[in-house]
Each structure stands twice: as structure tokens, then as C-alpha cells.
Design an enzyme around this catalytic site. Structure first.
Site, PDB file in Angstrom:
ATOM      1  N   TYR A  57       0.854  -1.185   0.000  1.00 28.76           N
ATOM      2  CA  TYR A  57       0.000   0.000   0.000  1.00 28.76           C
ATOM      3  C   TYR A  57       0.895   1.241   0.000  1.00 28.76           C
ATOM      4  CZ  TYR A  57      -4.100  -2.864   1.285  1.00 28.76           C
ATOM      5  OH  TYR A  57      -5.127  -3.781   1.309  1.00 28.76           O
ATOM      6  N   LEU A 207     -18.614  -1.355   0.944  1.00 25.68           N
ATOM      7  CA  LEU A 207     -19.372  -0.248   0.348  1.00 25.68           C
ATOM      8  C   LEU A 207     -19.106  -0.121  -1.144  1.00 25.68           C
ATOM      9  CD1 LEU A 207     -19.093   2.536   3.082  1.00 25.68           C
ATOM     10  CD2 LEU A 207     -20.922   0.871   2.705  1.00 25.68           C
ATOM     11  N   GLY A 208     -18.591  -1.202  -1.731  1.00 27.06           N
ATOM     12  CA  GLY A 208     -18.387  -1.202  -3.179  1.00 27.06           C
ATOM     13  C   GLY A 208     -17.515  -0.060  -3.651  1.00 27.06           C
ATOM     14  N   ARG A 209     -16.442   0.246  -2.868  1.00 30.30           N
ATOM     15  CA  ARG A 209     -15.513   1.337  -3.188  1.00 30.30           C
ATOM     16  C   ARG A 209     -16.211   2.692  -3.287  1.00 30.30           C
ATOM     17  NH1 ARG A 209     -14.066  -3.232  -5.486  1.00 30.30           N
ATOM     18  NH2 ARG A 209     -11.986  -4.020  -5.015  1.00 30.30           N
ATOM     19  N   GLY A 210     -17.258   2.837  -2.518  1.00 30.56           N
ATOM     20  CA  GLY A 210     -17.956   4.113  -2.456  1.00 30.56           C
ATOM     21  C   GLY A 210     -19.286   4.132  -3.161  1.00 30.56           C
ATOM     22  N   SER A 213     -21.907   4.055  -0.657  1.00 31.42           N
ATOM     23  CA  SER A 213     -21.781   5.054   0.409  1.00 31.42           C
ATOM     24  C   SER A 213     -23.005   5.948   0.481  1.00 31.42           C
ATOM     25  CB  SER A 213     -20.541   5.918   0.185  1.00 31.42           C
ATOM     26  OG  SER A 213     -20.717   6.754  -0.953  1.00 31.42           O
TER      27      SER A 213
END
Length: 332
Positions: A57, A207-210, A213
Site C-alpha cells: 500500500y 461499500l463497493g468502493r464508495g 456510500s
């Protein structure tokens, strides 16, 4: 904070984990170091004990950030889950996976130094290395367990057969894999296998990458380094379809008196006590929204309404670009 146990013989952790990837680099847009550090502190104060990172990362930046944020904290007050093996170039480009036994020891040595710790709680290859039998990789991690540098062995994004082969070498505490209302492929074979063998699941991208959200809009333009700008699910045509699902979910959330994000997190947590959702919060505001999701009680009728709003397989577009899909043990 509620707790859950990862696997039959795995560690007891908070029922919600903190994913730290977005705190380094700009994978989801610019991150603020001071706010990231404050978010880690707020997570610990809220009772979150499981913190997930990867040595790749931002090419080590994330581990250094966590070392700073965790300095002075009792080592037994949190658990570090670390993924290893993803090769990176100087421009941030990915170069495959290296899970050779000698690489396992090398990556671990660097992680221990960057994190400023004597041991890693859960250590796992980030992806399956097609050139190295999983038995060799897990065998090398087992040696590090025996030597006291690692407490538990984990896996990430692998299929059911790989889980069985790895578990035969050393007990696997958990498998980390994408699982959300938009990504449910794990339910077909991997999740039943984990439950048969007594292995936990840590679910990322809940959250499905936003997308889930409740704040992403079809007109939003991702920044030049934001990975969502290259994601098929955020591509024009697909994102409008997927956001229509989110709006249907919003109506269910409003009836429950919660946010879309809270409902999406609660749904994952409700799929079993052997599942721990990881929330990739980069700010204290996001964290403050996520934590109360565990307090939501979803009835059978609630779950039916959620599935009606976002039926299995209804998301449009792969969860990763085509070049990355080939490295995954399961699809969408």
C-alpha cells in the site's frame, strides 16, 4: 464494540475492522496524514481492534503511517492483518505476485521493521502466485508462526480448492475477500467451504468502493490517481445502472432510519457471525457513520427488502479492470 472469532482457532477481534489502504497514496483520492492518524486513534477508542494493511500500500507508506499512529499503544490492544507479495514499480505500477518461501521471509522482515513490531497477528499473500504452489507459501508462513513472528495465517482472494490445500498445511484463520451487496460471488463455493472448515471471512469493499456510500453521483469525476476512474463499475453506462440500485437501497435505509452506508455494512455483518466487515474509513466522519451499523438489527423482512432493492448479480461491470480479474479466485 461487539466481537467475533475468526475461524475455530483464530483470534477474537472487533466485529468491525478498519481497512487502512485509502489512508496512503491517492488510490481513492488525496489522503490527509493527520486525519488518517486521528481516524486510527478514533477507531481504537471506538473498540475496533482489527486493522488491515498491505506492505505494498503506497509501497510501504501505509505501514509507516500505522506505526506512527499506533506508537505508544499496548501491542495486545490491536491486531495487525498484513497482506504481502504484490510487486510494485517506482511509478506505482503492479508487477505480479511473489509468494516464494524466500520472498515470504523477506517481505515479513520489512513489514516488521516498518510497523515497529515484533510480530504480525495475521499474515497472508495478497493474491495467489500462479508460479508457486500454495502449500509452499503457507509452509513458509508456518515457519514464521513457529518462530514467533506471525500469530495466524490468512489468505486473500482465493478459490475454494486453494483454501482446502492451504488449510491442510496449516490452519487458516480467515480469508479476506470482497463481499458486498454488489459482489456476492463468494457465496457460491468459497463461503460454504470456509464454514465447513471453520475458517472466518474478513470482507473488504463492503461499500463497493464508495458506490454504496450513498454519496457517489453519476456526474462525479474521479481524480487522475483515483482507481475508480479505471473501474468498470464506475464507467459511464455502468455507474448509472449501479446508482439506480443504490437509490432503491436508499428507500429501504430511510425506512429503517439509517444511512445507505450503514445498511450496506449491516447487511454484510448479518450474513453470519463468522464474517467481519472491513471499513475503509479515511476520516473520523466516515468512521462515526460506520460504527453504528453494528447496532442495526435486520429482520427477515428487512433482508428481503434489501435483496429486492439490490438482487444478487444485479451490479453492472466487473469489480476490477480486466487485467486484475485474472488474479482473483472468484469473480463478481
Amino acid at each position: 464494540m461487539q466481537t467475533r472469532t475468526l475461524g475455530r482457532g483464530g483470534p477474537t477481534v472487533s466485529a468491525l475492522g478498519l481497512g487502512a489502504m485509502g489512508m496512503s497514496g491517492e488510490v481513492y483520492g488525496p489522503a490527509d496524514r493527520a486525519e488518517s492518524t486521528a481516524t486510527v486513534h478514533a477507531a481504537l477508542e471506538a473498540g475496533i481492534t482489527l486493522i488491515d494493511t498491505g506492505d505494498f500500500y503506497a509501497t510501504g507508506h501505509n505501514e509507516l503511517l500505522l506505526a506512527e499512529a499506533l506508537r505508544g499503544r499496548r501491542r495486545d490492544s490491536y491486531l495487525l492483518s498484513v497482506k504481502f507479495g504484490q510487486l510494485r514499480g517506482p511509478r506505482g505500477e503492479f508487477g505480479g505476485q511473489d509468494s516464494r518461501p524466500e520472498a515470504v521471509r523477506n517481505f515479513l522482515a520489512y513489514s516488521l521493521t516498518r510497523l515497529g513490531t515484533d510480530y504480525i497477528d495475521i499474515y497472508r499473500p495478497a493474491r495467489l502466485d500462479p508460479t508457486v504452489p500454495i502449500e509452499e507459501t503457507v509452509g513458509a508462513i508456518k515457519e514464521m508462526v513457529d518462530a514467533g513472528y506471525v500469530r495466524y495465517v490468512g489468505l486473500s482472494e482465493v478459490d475454494a480448492e486453494t483454501v482446502r490445500r492451504a488449510h491442510a498445511v496449516h490452519p487458516i484463520a480467515d480469508v479476506q475477500i470482497e463481499y458486498s451487496l454488489l459482489s456476492r460471488a463468494v457465496e457460491a463455493e468459497v463461503l460454504p467451504t470456509l464454514r465447513e472448515l471453520g475458517i472466518g471471512l474478513t470482507a473488504y469493499a463492503v461499500l463497493g468502493r464508495g458506490l454504496l456510500s450513498g454519496r457517489w453521483t453519476a456526474g462525479h469525476v474521479a481524480g487522475p490517481t483515483d482507481s475508480r476512474g479505471f473501474s468498470p463499475r464506475f464507467a459511464r453506462g455502468n455507474v448509472e445502472h449501479n446508482l439506480a440500485l443504490v437509490e432503491a437501497l436508499r428507500r429501504v435505509a430511510e425506512a429503517k432510519g439509517c444511512t445507505v452506508a450503514q445498511l450496506a455494512i449491516a447487511w454484510v455483518a448479518a450474513q453470519g457471525s463468522d464474517i467481519v466487515p472491513l471499513v475503509g474509513c479515511r476520516t473520523r466522519t466516515q468512521l462515526a457513520e460506520a460504527v453504528p451499523a453494528l447496532e442495526l438489527s435486520l429482520s427477515t423482512d428487512d433482508l428481503a427488502e434489501i435483496e429486492k432493492a439490490v438482487p444478487p448479480g444485479s451490479a453492472r461491470g466487473d469489480r476490477y479492470p480486466a487485467a486484475f480479474m485474472a488474479s482473483l479466485g472468484v469473480g463478481n
